[in-house]
Design a protein around this motif. Sequence first.
Motif, PDB file in Angstrom:
ATOM      1  N   VAL A  71       0.858  -1.187   0.000  1.00  0.00           N
ATOM      2  CA  VAL A  71       0.000   0.000   0.000  1.00  0.00           C
ATOM      3  C   VAL A  71       0.894   1.237   0.000  1.00  0.00           C
ATOM      4  O   VAL A  71       1.849   1.318   0.774  1.00  0.00           O
ATOM      5  CB  VAL A  71      -0.950   0.032   1.212  1.00  0.00           C
ATOM      6  CG1 VAL A  71      -1.850   1.267   1.143  1.00  0.00           C
ATOM      7  CG2 VAL A  71      -1.783  -1.246   1.274  1.00  0.00           C
ATOM      8  N   PHE A  72       0.579   2.179  -0.886  1.00  0.00           N
ATOM      9  CA  PHE A  72       1.331   3.429  -0.983  1.00  0.00           C
ATOM     10  C   PHE A  72       0.379   4.599  -0.795  1.00  0.00           C
ATOM     11  O   PHE A  72      -0.778   4.548  -1.219  1.00  0.00           O
ATOM     12  CB  PHE A  72       2.017   3.544  -2.346  1.00  0.00           C
ATOM     13  CG  PHE A  72       3.050   2.485  -2.592  1.00  0.00           C
ATOM     14  CD1 PHE A  72       4.389   2.718  -2.311  1.00  0.00           C
ATOM     15  CD2 PHE A  72       2.685   1.243  -3.109  1.00  0.00           C
ATOM     16  CE1 PHE A  72       5.346   1.739  -2.543  1.00  0.00           C
ATOM     17  CE2 PHE A  72       3.633   0.260  -3.341  1.00  0.00           C
ATOM     18  CZ  PHE A  72       4.970   0.513  -3.056  1.00  0.00           C
ATOM     19  N   ALA A  99      -7.521   3.033   2.188  1.00  0.00           N
ATOM     20  CA  ALA A  99      -6.564   3.688   1.291  1.00  0.00           C
ATOM     21  C   ALA A  99      -7.218   4.593   0.262  1.00  0.00           C
ATOM     22  O   ALA A  99      -6.671   5.648  -0.079  1.00  0.00           O
ATOM     23  CB  ALA A  99      -5.718   2.630   0.575  1.00  0.00           C
ATOM     24  N   ILE A 100      -8.397   4.215  -0.248  1.00  0.00           N
ATOM     25  CA  ILE A 100      -8.943   4.968  -1.384  1.00  0.00           C
ATOM     26  C   ILE A 100     -10.390   5.426  -1.225  1.00  0.00           C
ATOM     27  O   ILE A 100     -10.899   6.136  -2.104  1.00  0.00           O
ATOM     28  CB  ILE A 100      -8.818   4.158  -2.694  1.00  0.00           C
ATOM     29  CG1 ILE A 100      -9.730   2.934  -2.682  1.00  0.00           C
ATOM     30  CG2 ILE A 100      -7.380   3.773  -2.978  1.00  0.00           C
ATOM     31  CD1 ILE A 100      -9.770   2.184  -4.008  1.00  0.00           C
ATOM     32  N   CYS A 237      -2.485  -2.370  -8.780  1.00  0.00           N
ATOM     33  CA  CYS A 237      -1.447  -3.072  -9.546  1.00  0.00           C
ATOM     34  C   CYS A 237      -1.624  -4.581  -9.456  1.00  0.00           C
ATOM     35  O   CYS A 237      -2.105  -5.107  -8.440  1.00  0.00           O
ATOM     36  CB  CYS A 237      -0.053  -2.694  -9.031  1.00  0.00           C
ATOM     37  SG  CYS A 237       0.338  -0.938  -9.218  1.00  0.00           S
ATOM     38  N   PHE A 238      -1.193  -5.245 -10.515  1.00  0.00           N
ATOM     39  CA  PHE A 238      -1.312  -6.700 -10.605  1.00  0.00           C
ATOM     40  C   PHE A 238       0.056  -7.315 -10.901  1.00  0.00           C
ATOM     41  O   PHE A 238       0.823  -6.798 -11.713  1.00  0.00           O
ATOM     42  CB  PHE A 238      -2.286  -7.088 -11.724  1.00  0.00           C
ATOM     43  CG  PHE A 238      -3.686  -6.592 -11.516  1.00  0.00           C
ATOM     44  CD1 PHE A 238      -4.645  -7.409 -10.928  1.00  0.00           C
ATOM     45  CD2 PHE A 238      -4.042  -5.301 -11.883  1.00  0.00           C
ATOM     46  CE1 PHE A 238      -5.940  -6.948 -10.731  1.00  0.00           C
ATOM     47  CE2 PHE A 238      -5.331  -4.835 -11.693  1.00  0.00           C
ATOM     48  CZ  PHE A 238      -6.285  -5.659 -11.107  1.00  0.00           C
ATOM     49  N   SER A 239       0.315  -8.438 -10.225  1.00  0.00           N
ATOM     50  CA  SER A 239       1.546  -9.199 -10.454  1.00  0.00           C
ATOM     51  C   SER A 239       1.192 -10.675 -10.532  1.00  0.00           C
ATOM     52  O   SER A 239       0.159 -11.110  -9.992  1.00  0.00           O
ATOM     53  CB  SER A 239       2.551  -8.970  -9.313  1.00  0.00           C
ATOM     54  OG  SER A 239       2.871  -7.604  -9.178  1.00  0.00           O
ATOM     55  N   ALA A 249      -0.751  -4.373  -5.280  1.00  0.00           N
ATOM     56  CA  ALA A 249      -0.516  -3.062  -4.665  1.00  0.00           C
ATOM     57  C   ALA A 249      -1.717  -2.159  -4.862  1.00  0.00           C
ATOM     58  O   ALA A 249      -2.467  -2.282  -5.838  1.00  0.00           O
ATOM     59  CB  ALA A 249       0.727  -2.394  -5.254  1.00  0.00           C
ATOM     60  N   ILE A 250      -1.893  -1.245  -3.910  1.00  0.00           N
ATOM     61  CA  ILE A 250      -2.938  -0.211  -3.960  1.00  0.00           C
ATOM     62  C   ILE A 250      -2.259   1.125  -3.691  1.00  0.00           C
ATOM     63  O   ILE A 250      -1.446   1.250  -2.753  1.00  0.00           O
ATOM     64  CB  ILE A 250      -4.032  -0.459  -2.915  1.00  0.00           C
ATOM     65  CG1 ILE A 250      -4.827  -1.719  -3.254  1.00  0.00           C
ATOM     66  CG2 ILE A 250      -4.961   0.743  -2.787  1.00  0.00           C
ATOM     67  CD1 ILE A 250      -5.736  -1.567  -4.474  1.00  0.00           C
TER      68      ILE A 250
END
Length: 255
Positions: A71-72, A99-100, A237-239, A249-250
């Motif tokens: 998380v960023f 987060a959002i 994000c996707f990995s 990631a968010i």
Amino acid sequence: MKYTATLLATLLLTVAPAMVRAAELKVAYADVVQPDAGLLKSVSQLRTLAAPGSKKNIAKVEAFFAPEVKVFSRSLDPFQPWHPIDSLKGKYLDGVANAIVEQGEYEPDRPAPDYRLDAMKQIAGLISADATYGSLPEMPGAVCAPAAYEVDRKASLAFAKRFNLDAYSLRFFPQEVVFANNLKSKIGKTVPANTLIMFDYHPELPEGWGYYETAGGVKGYMKDRDDTLGLSQHHICFSRVAGRYKVSAIFGYGL
């Protein structure tokens, strides 16, 4: 000789405004990535489950998350760096909501809103069918939606400073718009899509009308629109995890 000097002076006065006029600032996507078939399939499935914001789909949506999700966070300022905060290792939608999702106050005698449902809807919005994907330096190897905006940072800050604004206040539209010459005019100046714009609500203007100006000096009036965009963005994000794309990631700002 005198005639030549006079003519030269006249020409300089004529072209000077054009020479000093600032260039328009355009917003584009940076580091665009073409998602492969596997990612598009996973994203489509996730979007279908998340879009309704239904409680019955919570577990199914969370199954699309990696065991650990980074998380960023950053401020409303779109030019500030992203900072990593605590990763998610469970209760993923609670973490995404923190987060959002903007969370307001609620009445203590009523049940608290389930912000996980809003989080699912926002996830679906980030991975809309027409989303543009890109890479982010904070997540090497991941594919993120949407791709980050790219604009001339120095010139954008100077543009905002001219009006005592910050970069968060600047806007743009994904299609061309028209600035009316005055409030009663049906004609005006066309501004191309993705052009950075300053706007203000002058006290003498009717409710729902704003004054707009571009970095290049195109000015005019326009009614409020619901498709205005700012430079601040959320990202997901996707990995690949065990051969399957998972949310890794968010990125959330300003909460």
